[in-house]
Write a protein that holds these residues in place. Structure first.
Motif, PDB file in Angstrom:
ATOM      1  N   TYR A 227       0.802  -1.220   0.000  1.00  0.00           N
ATOM      2  CA  TYR A 227       0.000   0.000   0.000  1.00  0.00           C
ATOM      3  C   TYR A 227       0.841   1.278   0.000  1.00  0.00           C
ATOM      4  CZ  TYR A 227       0.966   0.437   4.997  1.00  0.00           C
ATOM      5  OH  TYR A 227       1.582   0.563   6.198  1.00  0.00           O
ATOM      6  N   ARG A 228       0.196   2.355  -0.358  1.00  0.00           N
ATOM      7  CA  ARG A 228       0.828   3.672  -0.276  1.00  0.00           C
ATOM      8  C   ARG A 228      -0.202   4.685   0.176  1.00  0.00           C
ATOM      9  NH1 ARG A 228       4.768   4.477  -5.404  1.00  0.00           N
ATOM     10  NH2 ARG A 228       4.932   6.653  -4.899  1.00  0.00           N
ATOM     11  N   MET A 229       0.235   5.627   1.007  1.00  0.00           N
ATOM     12  CA  MET A 229      -0.654   6.681   1.473  1.00  0.00           C
ATOM     13  C   MET A 229      -0.527   7.871   0.517  1.00  0.00           C
ATOM     14  SD  MET A 229      -1.581   5.209   4.327  1.00  0.00           S
ATOM     15  CE  MET A 229      -2.404   6.500   5.244  1.00  0.00           C
ATOM     16  N   LEU A 230      -1.492   8.793   0.639  1.00  0.00           N
ATOM     17  CA  LEU A 230      -1.522   9.950  -0.266  1.00  0.00           C
ATOM     18  C   LEU A 230      -0.216  10.740  -0.221  1.00  0.00           C
ATOM     19  CD1 LEU A 230      -3.083  11.860  -2.167  1.00  0.00           C
ATOM     20  CD2 LEU A 230      -3.827  13.104  -0.151  1.00  0.00           C
ATOM     21  N   GLU A 231       0.353  10.902   0.966  1.00  0.00           N
ATOM     22  CA  GLU A 231       1.538  11.766   1.055  1.00  0.00           C
ATOM     23  C   GLU A 231       2.730  11.208   0.285  1.00  0.00           C
ATOM     24  OE1 GLU A 231       2.246  11.080   5.716  1.00  0.00           O
ATOM     25  OE2 GLU A 231       0.366  12.003   5.095  1.00  0.00           O
ATOM     26  N   THR A 232       2.726   9.895   0.042  1.00  0.00           N
ATOM     27  CA  THR A 232       3.846   9.344  -0.716  1.00  0.00           C
ATOM     28  C   THR A 232       3.505   9.229  -2.201  1.00  0.00           C
ATOM     29  OG1 THR A 232       3.169   7.041  -0.431  1.00  0.00           O
ATOM     30  CG2 THR A 232       4.540   7.971   1.301  1.00  0.00           C
ATOM     31  N   ILE A 233       2.318   9.720  -2.573  1.00  0.00           N
ATOM     32  CA  ILE A 233       1.973   9.732  -3.992  1.00  0.00           C
ATOM     33  C   ILE A 233       2.507  11.034  -4.589  1.00  0.00           C
ATOM     34  CG2 ILE A 233       0.065   9.800  -5.650  1.00  0.00           C
ATOM     35  CD1 ILE A 233      -1.568   8.126  -3.625  1.00  0.00           C
ATOM     36  N   PRO A 234       3.294  10.940  -5.659  1.00  0.00           N
ATOM     37  CA  PRO A 234       3.906  12.154  -6.217  1.00  0.00           C
ATOM     38  C   PRO A 234       2.864  13.230  -6.514  1.00  0.00           C
ATOM     39  CG  PRO A 234       4.724  10.193  -7.330  1.00  0.00           C
ATOM     40  CD  PRO A 234       3.661   9.744  -6.391  1.00  0.00           C
TER      41      PRO A 234
END
Lengths: 256, 269
Positions: A227-234
């Motif tokens: 998973y990835r959270m929004l803050e780590t989405i470019p």
């Protein structure tokens, strides 16, 4: 060397094969397991399995825990944990390996808004107890037995606090997915409105499943537990059409 | 045909009771026989906003428990013909309400030829709020222009879709209306508040009205007068517009732009 991190204790999501028991008859289990393993001996060698006891539990029958573990190990599988609704039942106590509560996932998925509950068929529950399954189906992994099923189509917004789960299939959402909403699928997820909540595809371990969305504003995206959270989405991908998939275990997000 | 409209929001303090009072008053003023029910059992407020707090004898819980008749419980408004108030109990809590009990009350109201039943929902998403929305044909979702209020409204919209009688009976879904309250165009312009467009985009339901932030709202509440009766005030006019839209009239939205006031007007306005 004092700055070296010796150990780290973290939560994680892993995919395991589950071994679902539909009978407590050891000879039948032994026979069927032998058949399964024979189909792909290399595949099953030393494979960790979760023993799913839900059917036996629902039928209210016991099992010889010691014999079961021995039997599973004899067929080269490694039982690591047993999944059961009530960890204090006699059935649970007869199994000498760690237990997890199977109800947790199922009830978590259907707990919130029952809007979509019709779409959360409780297929894993036994048909009924008066009618014991005559032929034993030791279904192993979903990856092995993939059945084509119509996608679940949601044509209105998925609101905050709602959960939608597309079991064994694709999920298509025509509207938006609000912040605090959660959409889950065993296969691909397609969202034609803005994705502002959480989207988790391949939750039963399908690592080739993908998420496609028209506007990526998600709080969290996950493919088969990665998973990835929004803050780590470019930044440059936010609010844009994008697809999310696993590229060799690496969660990858690219514009569409 | 009686129409039941719930005024709800999820979040507290966004203007549900103010809205319920003004919507009910506005409908009654246009000649519809209307009752407004306070579902906030234990935190009774509607009677204050309607200015009938000294006339409460029986309440909703008495009615639900069949301890009083509908006739005894309904308070007739002194200003507007056709307007009735059904107050909440202040001494009980939400557990005193049951779906069966409310169903009986609704049935009696329908038999008494009410055109509109306005349900003033308590805040939250628990039993009280679910009771208030259960019988709704339409919902007015009250939202302030800030993110937490909008998110709570999104949540309550989800509950409307799953917990209302219409959803449970697989009938036509509850008709949803968005009412933005405490809108302050100047603060929107300064980026301190969400704009109408932002909110409509986030909630994706039709806009019923925009009620501008106005001192007259508080003045009227304190005076026990629904703000819609203050025809001079912008808030009163905005509620009046919302009534027209509720009755199917297409009216352009007002009070969306920051007032172009002169320096002195700004000081004394």
């Amino acid at each position: 060397m004092s700055s070296t991190i010796g150990v780290e204790l973290k939560g994680g999501m892993y995919t395991f094969m589950s071994l679902k028991l539909h009978t407590n008859d050891m000879t039948v289990i032994d026979e069927k397991l032998a058949d399964k393993v024979l189909q792909a001996p290399g595949f099953f060698k030393d494979t960790p399995v979760v023993i799913d006891l839900s059917v036996l539990e629902d039928q209210g029958v016991d099992i010889d825990g010691k014999a079961l573990l021995e039997c599973i190990r004899r067929h080269t599988l490694v039982p690591i944990v047993a999944s059961i609704g009530d960890r204090t039942s006699p059935l649970a106590l007869s199994i000498a390996i760690p237990l997890i509560e199977s109800g947790a996932r199922r009830s978590a998925l259907s707990q919130e808004e029952p809007t979509q509950s019709a779409d959360l068929p409780d297929k894993e529950a036994p048909s009924n107890t008066q009618n014991p399954i005559p032929d034993v189906d030791l279904s192993v992994s979903r990856e092995v037995e993939y059945v084509v099923k119509a996608p679940l189509l949601i044509d209105k917004p998925v609101r905050s606090g709602q959960q939608v789960y597309a079991r064994d299939t694709d999920l298509i959402v025509m509207g938006q997915v609000g912040p605090g909403a959660e959409i889950i699928a065993d296969n691909n997820i397609h969202i034609y409105g803005p994705l502002r909540g959480r989207a988790l595809c391949g939750v039963s371990g399908n690592t080739s499943s993908r998420i496609f969305c028209q506007s990526l504003e998600a709080e969290l995206v996950s493919v088969a537990g990665n998973y990835r959270m929004l803050e780590t989405i470019p930044e440059e991908l936010r609010g844009k059409p994008a697809q999310i998939w696993l590229d060799k275990d690496r969660l990858t997000i690219e514009p569409l | 045909m009686t129409k039941t409209i719930v005024v709800t929001s999820g979040k507290g303090g966004v203007g549900k009771t103010t809205t319920s009072a003004s919507i009910a008053t506005g409908l009654a003023k246009r000649g519809f026989k209307t009752v407004v029910i306070d579902f906030d059992v234990g935190l009774r407020n509607l009677d204050l906003v309607m200015g009938c707090e000294r006339r409460v004898v029986y309440d909703l819980v008495n009615l639900v428990n069949q301890e009083a008749s509908l006739h005894q419980t309904l308070i007739k408004d002194k200003r507007i013909e056709n307007l009735y108030i059904l107050p909440a109990s202040q001494t009980r809590d939400k557990d005193a309400l049951t779906i069966e009990g409310i169903a009986r009350v609704m049935h009696k109201l329908k038999k008494s030829d009410f055109d509109y039943i306005i349900c003033d929902s308590p805040a939250g998403i628990e039993k009280g709020a679910k009771m208030a929305l259960y019988f709704a044909d339409e919902a007015i979702v009250t939202t302030n222009p800030e993110v937490s209020s909008v998110r709570d409204s999104d949540r309550i919209l989800g509950i409307l879709q799953s917990e209302s009688k219409r959803s449970k009976m697989n009938e036509e879904p509850v008709k949803e209306h968005l009412l933005i309250t405490r809108y302050n165009p100047t603060r929107v312009k300064d980026g301190q508040m969400l704009s109408v467009d932002d909110i409509v985009d986030l909630l994706a339901i039709p806009l019923l009205g925009i009620i501008p932030e106005s001192p007259s709202v508080l003045d009227c509440s304190n005076a026990g007068k629904p703000v819609i009766l203050d025809e001079e005030s912008e808030a009163g006019q905005a509620y009046s517009d919302a009534i027209d839209r509720l009755l199917g009239e297409a009216k352009p939205h007002r009070f969306m732009e920051a007032p172009k006031k002169g320096f002195l007007a700004r000081l004394f306005g």
